[in-house]
Scaffold this motif. Structure first.
Motif, PDB file in Angstrom:
ATOM      1  N   THR A 125       0.811  -1.215   0.000  1.00 23.27           N
ATOM      2  CA  THR A 125       0.000   0.000   0.000  1.00 23.27           C
ATOM      3  C   THR A 125       0.840   1.258   0.000  1.00 23.27           C
ATOM      4  N   ASP A 126       2.190   1.111  -0.076  1.00 20.35           N
ATOM      5  CA  ASP A 126       3.076   2.283   0.029  1.00 20.35           C
ATOM      6  C   ASP A 126       3.482   2.832  -1.319  1.00 20.35           C
ATOM      7  N   ASN A 127       3.106   2.238  -2.452  1.00 20.39           N
ATOM      8  CA  ASN A 127       3.461   2.771  -3.761  1.00 20.39           C
ATOM      9  C   ASN A 127       2.420   2.335  -4.777  1.00 20.39           C
ATOM     10  N   HIS A 128       2.526   2.898  -5.962  1.00 21.89           N
ATOM     11  CA  HIS A 128       1.578   2.591  -7.027  1.00 21.89           C
ATOM     12  C   HIS A 128       2.263   1.905  -8.203  1.00 21.89           C
ATOM     13  N   GLU A 129       3.428   1.315  -7.969  1.00 24.44           N
ATOM     14  CA  GLU A 129       4.165   0.641  -9.038  1.00 24.44           C
ATOM     15  C   GLU A 129       3.594  -0.755  -9.240  1.00 24.44           C
ATOM     16  N   ALA A 130       4.025  -1.338 -10.378  1.00 28.32           N
ATOM     17  CA  ALA A 130       3.569  -2.697 -10.675  1.00 28.32           C
ATOM     18  C   ALA A 130       4.152  -3.669  -9.663  1.00 28.32           C
ATOM     19  N   VAL A 131       3.314  -4.582  -9.234  1.00 29.40           N
ATOM     20  CA  VAL A 131       3.735  -5.548  -8.224  1.00 29.40           C
ATOM     21  C   VAL A 131       4.545  -6.644  -8.901  1.00 29.40           C
ATOM     22  N   THR A 132       5.743  -6.894  -8.363  1.00 33.61           N
ATOM     23  CA  THR A 132       6.607  -7.954  -8.889  1.00 33.61           C
ATOM     24  C   THR A 132       6.508  -9.172  -7.983  1.00 33.61           C
ATOM     25  N   ALA A 133       6.846 -10.293  -8.543  1.00 29.58           N
ATOM     26  CA  ALA A 133       6.768 -11.543  -7.781  1.00 29.58           C
ATOM     27  C   ALA A 133       7.793 -11.531  -6.657  1.00 29.58           C
ATOM     28  N   LEU A 134       7.376 -11.943  -5.482  1.00 30.58           N
ATOM     29  CA  LEU A 134       8.257 -11.967  -4.320  1.00 30.58           C
ATOM     30  C   LEU A 134       8.950 -13.319  -4.219  1.00 30.58           C
ATOM     31  N   LEU A 135      10.253 -13.277  -3.954  1.00 22.03           N
ATOM     32  CA  LEU A 135      11.003 -14.520  -3.786  1.00 22.03           C
ATOM     33  C   LEU A 135      10.613 -15.178  -2.468  1.00 22.03           C
ATOM     34  N   PRO A 136      10.691 -16.459  -2.407  1.00 21.39           N
ATOM     35  CA  PRO A 136      10.367 -17.141  -1.147  1.00 21.39           C
ATOM     36  C   PRO A 136      11.407 -16.812  -0.080  1.00 21.39           C
ATOM     37  N   PRO A 137      11.051 -17.016   1.216  1.00 19.83           N
ATOM     38  CA  PRO A 137      11.986 -16.681   2.284  1.00 19.83           C
ATOM     39  C   PRO A 137      13.307 -17.453   2.221  1.00 19.83           C
ATOM     40  N   SER A 138      13.293 -18.632   1.578  1.00 21.90           N
ATOM     41  CA  SER A 138      14.533 -19.414   1.484  1.00 21.90           C
ATOM     42  C   SER A 138      15.592 -18.724   0.627  1.00 21.90           C
ATOM     43  N   GLU A 139      15.181 -17.698  -0.159  1.00 21.16           N
ATOM     44  CA  GLU A 139      16.112 -16.983  -1.012  1.00 21.16           C
ATOM     45  C   GLU A 139      16.694 -15.739  -0.329  1.00 21.16           C
ATOM     46  N   GLU A 140      16.589 -15.634   0.965  1.00 21.71           N
ATOM     47  CA  GLU A 140      17.107 -14.466   1.684  1.00 21.71           C
ATOM     48  C   GLU A 140      18.614 -14.317   1.511  1.00 21.71           C
ATOM     49  N   LEU A 141      19.323 -15.454   1.516  1.00 18.26           N
ATOM     50  CA  LEU A 141      20.781 -15.400   1.346  1.00 18.26           C
ATOM     51  C   LEU A 141      21.157 -14.810  -0.011  1.00 18.26           C
ATOM     52  N   TYR A 142      20.392 -15.167  -1.030  1.00 19.72           N
ATOM     53  CA  TYR A 142      20.658 -14.631  -2.371  1.00 19.72           C
ATOM     54  C   TYR A 142      20.453 -13.121  -2.410  1.00 19.72           C
ATOM     55  N   LEU A 143      19.433 -12.628  -1.765  1.00 20.45           N
ATOM     56  CA  LEU A 143      19.167 -11.191  -1.765  1.00 20.45           C
ATOM     57  C   LEU A 143      20.301 -10.407  -1.118  1.00 20.45           C
ATOM     58  N   ARG A 144      20.775 -10.855   0.012  1.00 20.84           N
ATOM     59  CA  ARG A 144      21.839 -10.139   0.715  1.00 20.84           C
ATOM     60  C   ARG A 144      23.180 -10.265  -0.028  1.00 20.84           C
ATOM     61  N   GLN A 145      23.452 -11.464  -0.589  1.00 21.80           N
ATOM     62  CA  GLN A 145      24.709 -11.660  -1.307  1.00 21.80           C
ATOM     63  C   GLN A 145      24.774 -10.815  -2.578  1.00 21.80           C
ATOM     64  N   ASN A 146      23.675 -10.648  -3.240  1.00 20.61           N
ATOM     65  CA  ASN A 146      23.650  -9.831  -4.452  1.00 20.61           C
ATOM     66  C   ASN A 146      23.941  -8.363  -4.125  1.00 20.61           C
ATOM     67  N   LEU A 147      23.392  -7.889  -3.013  1.00 27.89           N
ATOM     68  CA  LEU A 147      23.688  -6.516  -2.585  1.00 27.89           C
ATOM     69  C   LEU A 147      25.160  -6.352  -2.227  1.00 27.89           C
ATOM     70  N   ARG A 148      25.731  -7.367  -1.603  1.00 28.59           N
ATOM     71  CA  ARG A 148      27.160  -7.308  -1.260  1.00 28.59           C
ATOM     72  C   ARG A 148      28.033  -7.264  -2.524  1.00 28.59           C
ATOM     73  N   LEU A 149      27.668  -8.018  -3.538  1.00 26.94           N
ATOM     74  CA  LEU A 149      28.440  -8.010  -4.795  1.00 26.94           C
ATOM     75  C   LEU A 149      28.387  -6.637  -5.463  1.00 26.94           C
ATOM     76  N   MET A 150      27.276  -5.962  -5.385  1.00 28.93           N
ATOM     77  CA  MET A 150      27.178  -4.613  -5.961  1.00 28.93           C
ATOM     78  C   MET A 150      28.127  -3.645  -5.270  1.00 28.93           C
ATOM     79  N   LEU A 151      28.197  -3.727  -3.953  1.00 31.51           N
ATOM     80  CA  LEU A 151      29.112  -2.839  -3.221  1.00 31.51           C
ATOM     81  C   LEU A 151      30.575  -3.203  -3.488  1.00 31.51           C
ATOM     82  N   GLU A 152      30.878  -4.478  -3.628  1.00 32.29           N
ATOM     83  CA  GLU A 152      32.248  -4.886  -3.972  1.00 32.29           C
ATOM     84  C   GLU A 152      32.631  -4.396  -5.368  1.00 32.29           C
ATOM     85  N   GLN A 153      31.694  -4.419  -6.282  1.00 32.36           N
ATOM     86  CA  GLN A 153      31.957  -3.874  -7.620  1.00 32.36           C
ATOM     87  C   GLN A 153      32.240  -2.383  -7.555  1.00 32.36           C
TER      88      GLN A 153
END
Length: 394
Positions: free
Chosen positions: A264-292
């Motif tokens: 309810t906080d935005n009017h953008e198109a809703v994207t599919a949410l990854l399951p909770p088991s993919e939490e490690l992937y989300l954090r690792q991808n952010l870390r790779l961006m900062l390392e780059q």
């Protein structure tokens, strides 16, 4: 007939004639005729003896002449007699050539031993200035490497200053051009506009350390009204079956609604949410961006640096819960890092290392002995054929 025979014949004839003048007195003959006849006989004997002697000498000479060798035989005997002396002469020439080669090899060996001895003396540490020059050259090369690969102006400046202190310790007049080139490189580095490269890198590193603490967006989009701890307390306090049934129905409803995402906080198109088991992937991808972004910072790639930070912010807004002081601080730090300009025009500081390398090479050439240019000519003249021709000319 000889005169004696004629005299004898005349005397016999005179005796045979009748003595007509018997009554007459005979005239007396002179004695000189007898003397002449004796001398003639003696002369004939001497002539015959001389002729016989000359004939004997001629016969003896003929016998001796026949016994003498011919010219070819004499030449053969002379060649046979001179053959050992010629062989000895050739042997002497060969030995002289070998002796010349041995002398040249000995002189070369002595020269090499002198070179090795001087190198050994320098390696043993007798020449301290060589070690200082080698260390200064290493520092200059390291400064160039730091500036080109890591774009670290501060470290390059420190290394150049240390190399200058070593050259001051050596204290040689020939190092004046080297120190002049080094002063120009230091001045060029001081003119570069600096920014806190190390501080920027450390800030990015600190952000990567806080990734594990950032909250992810909940699957249902909102928090439960009552935590599980409160439900357990209610079950413990009210043990009636009505309350137990109500609590079970509430838990079932929460489990069912947790399978959906409500934003309810935005009017953008809703994207599919990854399951909770993919939490490690989300954090690792952010870390790779900062390392780059860190790698682009070290390499001076401005565009890649800005793009990496922008991707990190977009990733935070999409997959993380953007409420709370933690995520707000991360967004503010990323925005501040995007304001840093990392592109710098770095100077060329290789003049000093090139000048020092040339000085060291010239110093090494001056210390090592030079092989005489007449060595090759001497070795050519020492060949057996050349030696024989020189001896033959003498």
């Amino acid at each position: 007939m000889s005169e004696q025979e004629q005299n004898k014949t005349g005397e016999q004839g005179q005796k045979s004639l009748p003595d007509a003048n018997a009554g007459k007195e005979k005239p007396s003959k002179p004695r000189s005729g007898n003397r002449i006849s004796k001398i003639g006989v003696l002369g004939c004997l001497l002539g015959l003896t001389a002729i016989a002697g000359v004939g004997g000498l001629g016969w003896k000479g003929d016998q001796i002449w026949r016994q003498l060798p011919t010219e070819a035989q004499l030449m053969t005997r002379v060649n046979d007699a001179l053959a050992p002396s010629r062989a000895t002469h050739e042997t002497i020439l060969v030995l002289k050539a070998e002796l010349n080669d041995t002398r040249e090899q000995y002189s070369r060996l002595v020269s090499r031993m002198d070179n090795l001895n001087r190198k050994l003396v320098r390696l043993q540490g007798s020449d301290r200035s060589d070690w200082l020059l080698a260390e200064a050259e290493y520092l200059l090369r390291l400064a160039n490497q730091r500036l080109l690969t890591m774009r670290d102006v501060k470290s390059a400046m420190t290394l150049l200053s240390q190399a200058d202190q070593l050259l001051i310790t050596v204290d040689e007049y020939g190092l004046f051009p080297v120190r002049q080139a080094l002063a120009e490189d230091i001045a060029a580095l001081k003119a570069v506009e600096r920014f806190d490269l190390e501080g920027t890198w450390l800030k990015l590193n600190a952000l990567m350390g806080r990734i594990e603490k950032l909250p992810l967006l909940p699957p249902n989009g909102f928090k439960p009204d009552q935590p599980e701890s409160q439900t357990e307390e209610v079950l413990a306090s009210e043990d009636t079956w009505q309350q137990h049934l109500e609590t079970s129905a509430l838990e079932t409803w929460h489990a069912f609604t947790g399978q959906f995402r409500i934003r309810t906080d935005n009017h953008e198109a809703v994207t599919a949410l990854l399951p909770p088991s993919e939490e490690l992937y989300l954090r690792q991808n952010l870390r790779l961006m900062l390392e780059q972004a860190q790698l682009a910072l070290l390499q001076g790639q401005e565009k890649l640096y800005q793009t990496s930070l922008a991707n990190a912010q977009s990733w935070l807004q999409t997959w993380f819960l953007n409420t709370g002081p933690e995520i707000t601080a991360v967004h503010s730090q990323l925005s501040a890092l995007q304001q840093v300009t990392i592109l710098q025009d770095l100077p060329d500081i290789s003049r000093s290392v090139v000048a020092l390398k040339g000085y060291v090479d010239d110093l090494a050439e001056q210390r090592l002995p030079v092989t005489p240019a007449s060595t090759e000519k001497t070795s050519e003249n020492s060949k057996p054929g050349t030696a024989e021709s020189s001896e033959a000319g003498q």
